[in-house]
Enzyme design. Structure first.
Site, short mmCIF file in Angstrom:
data_model
loop_
_atom_site.label_atom_id
_atom_site.label_comp_id
_atom_site.label_asym_id
_atom_site.label_seq_id
_atom_site.Cartn_x
_atom_site.Cartn_y
_atom_site.Cartn_z
N ARG A 16 8.59 3.65 1.30
CA ARG A 16 9.28 4.68 2.04
C ARG A 16 10.79 4.54 1.84
NH1 ARG A 16 7.30 0.71 4.21
NH2 ARG A 16 5.27 1.71 4.26
N ASP A 33 10.36 -8.64 2.16
CA ASP A 33 10.23 -7.74 3.31
C ASP A 33 10.18 -8.49 4.64
OD1 ASP A 33 7.65 -8.74 2.86
OD2 ASP A 33 6.78 -6.79 2.39
N SER A 83 0.80 -1.22 0.00
CA SER A 83 0.00 0.00 0.00
C SER A 83 0.83 1.27 0.00
CB SER A 83 -0.95 0.02 1.21
OG SER A 83 -0.22 -0.06 2.42
#
Length: 467
Positions: free
Chosen positions: A16, A239, A13
């Site tokens: 960064r 991740d 979503s």
């Protein structure tokens, strides 16, 4: 402060850019310098990622580092797992970058099992069955668009593709490669027999490299655009792999939960368990840092509460939903959070209501009751998973470390402590970016060992025990 290291952490979503450096005492200092939105969009009848946009945002965040006068020495990119691109001989994309929540994999598991039975597939790869795994996505391509496989010269996972655009180097990072269900758990390389039996051209799969591998500097055109050069380093590009690197556990017998859109709950071990018992419990053996294995279960996670919040028009913050759920703590209904009906429903509210209706349970009538069902059901799923881990390993675990965005959900963390009977520690929130950076720092000898790096995490961030 010493050198700067840049983590580009891209989730389903949002993404960064986080810069970090190590102080003289070894603790970490981190700064978010750029953030951007992400999401699936419908294209040609499929749910797709906009990789062109995402790469433009990677470059934009790198430029921001230059603007603030903090040029990183190296950078690493991590993303979600299982999704990939196919490139032709000129390095151009073939087709669209279809996402894991797309329905194209429906029925592809049975197609695969006609060639390789599920039990054999697990015994070879150790990867749990998820209908969106790369093996089923590639089978869908083979069945519906075989010309794409014929034209393909290179197969790259999403973060590997971005690394290729930055450096011109094609390689497959180990932790993310294992999520394809095409890597052999013993050889830790592509299982070429699986590729052959499924009709996937073996020559398109690049060599596999470990986290900590340097890919070199930026291509000339990229260097010119961002205004500097640096070394691109492979973190754990999956991740969750990066998040597990940053788990600040001090005990050997601890369980982790990487809590976000998904909850990845498990342990770290040296050898894969590809037994039928592990398969029946739907545990996976994903690759980790330094050839460790992440023996874990994929649980639906905060995706459910995120979806509900969107349906309420984001009228409530996550903190408010937790508070309202606490007020409805005694609401009795529960759902199986891993039921396929919650993977990508048109309405999560309806999916929860429908599950309760079908199972003869009390229907929720307000947001607090809906949230209570989700949070209580997640905590009970965690408790069941703890029992399964302890049964499968024969080990009793003392504590649970919750990292990632979900570590802020104190209500859920307290429910987890109550449901599991374990000590529960929460934090750090930015575990994925931290783990990404730690691998870069380990390569650069800032920390000598993974244990030293994890101790730095414990000392650098607030780790809260939930009671």
């Amino acid at each position: 402060m010493g050198d700067y290291y840049l983590a580009v952490d891209i989730g389903a979503s949002s993404g960064r850019h986080i810069l970090a450096s190590a102080a003289e005492d070894g603790t970490l200092r981190m700064e978010e310098v750029y953030r951007f939105e992400n999401g699936l969009t419908e294209k040609n009848g499929h749910m797709c990622w906009d990789t062109k946009y995402l790469f433009s945002q990677i470059l934009a965040g790198m430029k921001q580092c230059r603007e603030i006068g903090k040029i990183p020495k190296s950078m690493g990119i991590d993303t979600w797992a299982v999704d990939f691109v196919l490139l032709d001989a000129d390095g151009s994309l073939i087709g669209d970058s279809v996402g894991y929540r797309d329905s194209r994999t429906a029925g592809m598991d049975e197609v695969v099992y006609r060639t390789i039975p599920q039990e054999e597939l697990y015994a070879r790869t150790g990867i749990q069955k998820q209908i969106f795994n790369t093996i089923y996505q590639l089978t869908a391509v083979r069945e519906t668009a075989p010309e794409q496989l014929k034209e393909a010269a290179v197969f790259l996972m999403i973060p590997d593709y971005f690394n290729y655009l930055l450096t011109g180097v094609s390689c497959a990072e180990y932790t993310n490669a294992t999520t394809t269900q095409l890597v052999n758990a013993e050889t830790k390389d592509w299982d070429y027999e699986i590729l052959e039996r499924l009709g996937f051209p073996a020559d398109i799969f690049p060599g596999i490299a470990l986290p900590g591998t340097g890919l070199g500097g930026l291509k000339e055109e990229v260097r010119s655009e961002v205004g500097y050069d640096l070394e691109v380093v492979l973190p754990a590009t999956h991740d969750t792999g990066s998040a597990v690197v940053a788990v600040p556990a001090r005990e050997k017998n601890s369980i982790y939960i990487s809590s976000g859109t998904w909850s990845l709950m498990g342990i770290e071990r040296e050898k894969a368990d590809t037994s039928k018992a592990g398969m029946d419990a739907n545990f996976t053996n994903e690759g980790g840092y330094d050839y460790r294995f992440r023996y874990l279960k994929n649980i639906m996670g905060l995706w459910m509460i995120q979806s509900v919040r969107r349906e309420y028009g984001k009228a409530f913050s996550f903190a408010q939903l937790c508070e309202m759920a606490g007020a409805e703590d005694s609401f009795p209904s529960r759902v199986d959070v891993n039921d396929q009906s919650f993977l990508a429903p048109e309405s999560m509210l309806y999916a929860v209501m429908d599950y309760c209706r079908k199972t003869g349970q009390k229907l929720p009538v307000n947001p607090g009751q809906v949230a209570a069902i989700i949070y209580q059901s997640l905590a009970e799923s965690y408790a069941q998973t703890v029992q399964e881990i302890e049964k499968l390993t024969g080990v009793t675990y003392e504590s649970i470390y919750i990292v990632g965005g979900g570590s802020n959900a104190s209500y859920l963390n307290r429910l987890t402590a109550k449901a599991t009977g374990k000590r529960v520690f929460a934090g750090p929130q930015e575990a994925t970016a931290i783990g990404n950076i730690l691998v870069q720092m380990l390569k650069d000898k800032v920390y000598a060992t993974l244990e030293e790096a994890r101790e730095a995490v414990y000392r650098s961030f607030r780790i809260k025990e939930e009671i």
